[in-house]
Design a protein around this motif. Structure first.
Motif, PDB file in Angstrom:
ATOM      1  N   ALA A 354       1.004  -1.235  -0.024  1.00 43.04           N
ATOM      2  CA  ALA A 354       0.070  -0.110  -0.157  1.00 43.04           C
ATOM      3  C   ALA A 354       0.808   1.273   0.040  1.00 43.04           C
ATOM      4  CB  ALA A 354      -0.788  -0.033   1.382  1.00 43.04           C
ATOM      5  N   THR A 355       1.910   1.421   0.679  1.00 47.25           N
ATOM      6  CA  THR A 355       2.868   2.377   0.585  1.00 47.25           C
ATOM      7  C   THR A 355       4.315   2.448   0.146  1.00 47.25           C
ATOM      8  OG1 THR A 355       3.602   1.943   2.938  1.00 47.25           O
ATOM      9  CG2 THR A 355       1.318   3.171   2.903  1.00 47.25           C
ATOM     10  N   ARG A 356       4.937   3.264  -0.306  1.00 42.09           N
ATOM     11  CA  ARG A 356       6.201   3.577  -0.689  1.00 42.09           C
ATOM     12  C   ARG A 356       7.112   2.874   0.367  1.00 42.09           C
ATOM     13  NH1 ARG A 356       9.128   4.937  -4.996  1.00 42.09           N
ATOM     14  NH2 ARG A 356      11.121   5.643  -4.860  1.00 42.09           N
ATOM     15  N   LYS A 357       6.747   3.401   1.598  1.00 43.03           N
ATOM     16  CA  LYS A 357       7.649   3.034   2.622  1.00 43.03           C
ATOM     17  C   LYS A 357       7.723   1.491   2.800  1.00 43.03           C
ATOM     18  CE  LYS A 357       8.269   3.098   7.683  1.00 43.03           C
ATOM     19  NZ  LYS A 357       7.607   3.719   8.965  1.00 43.03           N
ATOM     20  N   GLU A 358       6.495   0.884   2.661  1.00 40.14           N
ATOM     21  CA  GLU A 358       6.713  -0.557   2.611  1.00 40.14           C
ATOM     22  C   GLU A 358       7.510  -1.380   1.564  1.00 40.14           C
ATOM     23  OE1 GLU A 358       2.828  -2.871   4.004  1.00 40.14           O
ATOM     24  OE2 GLU A 358       2.068  -0.918   3.788  1.00 40.14           O
ATOM     25  N   ARG A 359       7.222  -0.695   0.349  1.00 41.97           N
ATOM     26  CA  ARG A 359       8.059  -1.217  -0.793  1.00 41.97           C
ATOM     27  C   ARG A 359       9.324  -1.223  -0.746  1.00 41.97           C
ATOM     28  NH1 ARG A 359       6.662   0.600  -6.621  1.00 41.97           N
ATOM     29  NH2 ARG A 359       7.745  -1.634  -6.928  1.00 41.97           N
ATOM     30  N   ILE A 360       9.834   0.009  -0.343  1.00 41.04           N
ATOM     31  CA  ILE A 360      11.284   0.326  -0.140  1.00 41.04           C
ATOM     32  C   ILE A 360      11.791  -0.607   1.114  1.00 41.04           C
ATOM     33  CG2 ILE A 360      13.085   1.922   0.600  1.00 41.04           C
ATOM     34  CD1 ILE A 360      11.547   4.123  -0.780  1.00 41.04           C
ATOM     35  N   THR A 361      11.165  -0.932   1.996  1.00 40.87           N
ATOM     36  CA  THR A 361      11.531  -1.721   3.128  1.00 40.87           C
ATOM     37  C   THR A 361      11.855  -3.113   2.770  1.00 40.87           C
ATOM     38  OG1 THR A 361      10.681  -0.174   4.899  1.00 40.87           O
ATOM     39  CG2 THR A 361      11.095  -2.284   5.457  1.00 40.87           C
ATOM     40  N   VAL A 362      10.734  -3.580   2.403  1.00 37.01           N
ATOM     41  CA  VAL A 362      10.905  -5.205   1.905  1.00 37.01           C
ATOM     42  C   VAL A 362      11.640  -5.337   0.822  1.00 37.01           C
ATOM     43  CG1 VAL A 362       9.274  -6.976   0.977  1.00 37.01           C
ATOM     44  CG2 VAL A 362       8.234  -5.365   2.515  1.00 37.01           C
TER      45      VAL A 362
END
Length: 574
Positions: A354-362
């Motif tokens: 859902a969020t760019r933060k999640e995408r970058i982290t994973v």
């Protein structure tokens, strides 16, 4: 293939995720299909060709979406494709979650494009004691409807015939003015046409599904299931490698290759390139096919069982509370698990987050500390026979690194994670035929994208080794390798090869006569070492070149730092 601005003979296959669209698409198009990248995005979709005698149409498998109120990049692509128009829409409804599917159908029908509704998974609806008055529903909405069970190919021939009939109608009604796309209308239609045939107690499969989603006994059962999956991957992989593939290559194939090469070449650089220390006719077969392929096969079999049984979303729900404590959500487990197969689909799967933060982290976690199955197979080959304890310690280090990195990134990256909203599918018994198809497709992908790249890298390494170039490059790494990592200087060669394929940072260590501490240090360095070129390329594509460069620099530095620390700790045990 037509362009997206070309509406003629273009059929869009739409529906929510995990509803069986891919099964329907594969059946309708057969082998005449390909994966493409939607212009201006990183989202992939499938396109295929259906031939009706002399007529030819193009079928586009649109990324799954729950509604047209796009909340991520994949759903926005679905909306864009729809807005560009088509000759016909085939909208797949989930009979097991009919109300939300009706809402999506109503939104799509508002566009006024001719459509066919496909009511899939009717077997699950009947199993729960319900029926759906499909004909009356279709009559009210003035559309055609086909009932299917895609995994059993029930109704798919009728669907293909209906698509052809619909495309042959020259004038079709504009339905946009007759549609009221609202949740209230979706609920009304669902209540009106969904009928309870008889009172039916929950069957054992439904009861088990509920238990697997609950903390108790779900969490202990999850531990047992994952331990069983790990045992399948390691046990079957080791069995295939040790008792079938290695004996086959070493007793039948390699002696024949040695004889043929000796018959046509004299001693010297040519023979050494072919069958020497890095001889690509030997290592190019042994490493990708005898050492790594068994674990690829066992892992993808286990992963397909998890996917097709409906267990992965339940695992996501169970892990959500634990993941929240380290800055992740339960839904992140799906791309992480895919990353254990290959980093590329794992990183690509972050598009649904859902969020760019999640995408970058994973994506960063996968790049840093999640070994792909090829590297996992190499690590097991390197460590399992020497010491099961050392092998488990390496994977424990990987697990702890994921936790630590997730906590650090949660604190350092701005933004919030969205709460987990996940549809829980019914628990199913996987279809062996579908499992075989999925495993075969993934094996073909491994051979084309993994094994062939490995063979090319080994061939290049053999040439560079015999020309003395690898030795010259290795001298650059020699101070770090010998003085910091406390390993022999020839261990620099895997680090050079590892940039091409991650598992090549491990496999050459097999034949260096290392002790247990050196094996552990080498495995840890390889675990955290720079992702292969293909992974760096997808990081640059999904995010940007700067992000990919940061991952490259950090993984190299972190792998050497941690490896040197463990080397010095290991001195205490020698």
């Amino acid at each position: 293939m037509p362009q997206f601005d070309d509406k003629e003979n273009k059929v869009l296959l739409m529906g929510p995720p995990n509803v069986g669209k891919s099964v329907i698409f594969n059946h309708l198009t057969g082998l005449d299909s390909a994966i493409a990248n939607y212009s201006g995005t990183t989202v992939d979709y499938k396109k295929g060709r259906i031939t009706f005698e002399k007529d030819e149409i193009y079928l586009i498998d649109v990324p799954g979406t729950y509604t047209l109120n796009s909340s991520n990049e994949a759903e926005q692509v679905a909306v864009d494709m729809l807005n560009k128009g088509a000759s016909l829409l085939v909208v797949v409804l989930d009979a097991n979650n009919i109300e939300s599917s009706i809402y999506l159908l109503l939104q799509i029908l508002e566009k006024g494009i001719p459509a066919i509704a496909v009511l899939n998974r009717i077997d699950l609806l009947e199993e729960k004691g319900y029926s759906f008055a499909a004909e009356a529903f279709a009559e009210e909405l003035e559309i055609d409807i086909v009932e299917t069970v895609a995994v059993k190919e029930y109704g798919l021939s009728k669907l293909k015939k209906k698509i052809r009939e619909k495309l042959q109608i020259e004038t079709q009604n504009d339905l946009a003015n007759n549609i009221n796309a609202s949740w209230e209308n979706a609920e009304r239609l669902s209540n009106k046409y969904l009928n309870k045939k008889n009172k039916k107690e929950k069957n054992k499969r439904e009861e088990l599904g509920d238990k697997l989603s609950s903390p108790w006994p779900g969490i202990p059962m999850a531990i047992l299931i994952l331990a069983f999956i790990f045992a399948i991957v390691v046990g079957i992989g080791m069995g295939l490698r040790q008792y079938i593939l290695l004996p086959f290559f070493r007793t039948l194939v390699f002696p024949l290759i040695y004889r043929l090469v000796s018959a046509f070449t004299t001693e010297g650089i040519i023979r050494n390139i072919l069958v020497g220390e890095y001889g690509f006719l030997i290592k190019g077969l042994e490493w990708p096919f005898a050492l790594v392929l068994p674990y690829v096969l066992s892992f993808y079999t286990a992963l397909s069982l998890l996917e097709d049984s409906g267990y992965m979303p339940r695992l996501a729900v169970l892990l959500d509370g634990l993941f929240n404590k380290i800055g992740l959500t339960g839904g992140n487990i799906i791309p992480l698990l895919l990353g254990y197969g290959c980093a590329i689909p794992g990183i690509a799967a972050t598009r649904a987050l859902a969020t760019r933060k999640e995408r970058i982290t994973v994506a960063a976690l996968i790049s840093l500390a999640v070994p792909c199955i090829s590297q996992t197979g190499a690590l097991i080959s390197l460590l399992a026979e020497e010491s099961i304890l050392v092998m488990f310690l390496v994977f424990l280090v990987s697990f702890l690194a994921i936790i630590g990195a997730a906590i650090v990134m949660d604190k350092s990256i701005e933004g919030e994670n969205e709460p987990l909203i996940l549809e829980i599918p019914p628990l199913l018994i996987p279809d062996p035929k579908m499992i075989l198809k999925k495993v075969w497709l993934r094996l073909k992908m491994y051979i084309s994208d993994g094994a062939l790249m490995m063979i090319y890298a080994i061939a290049a390494a053999a040439l560079l080794y015999e020309l003395g170039i690898l030795e010259q490059i290795g001298r650059i790494f020699q101070p770090v390798i010998e003085n910091w990592l406390l390993m022999p200087s020839e261990a620099s060669v895997p680090l050079i090869l590892g940039v091409v394929r991650r598992e090549l940072a491990v496999l050459p260590l097999l034949e260096m006569g290392l002790n247990s501490v050196q094996l552990f240090v080498g495995a840890v360095v390889a675990l955290f070492y720079v992702p292969c070129i293909a992974v760096l390329a997808i990081l640059a594509r999904e995010f940007n070149f700067i992000f990919a460069t940061k991952i490259f620099v950090f993984t190299v530095g972190f792998s050497f730092l941690v490896g040197g620390i463990f080397a010095r700790i290991g001195l205490l045990f020698i």
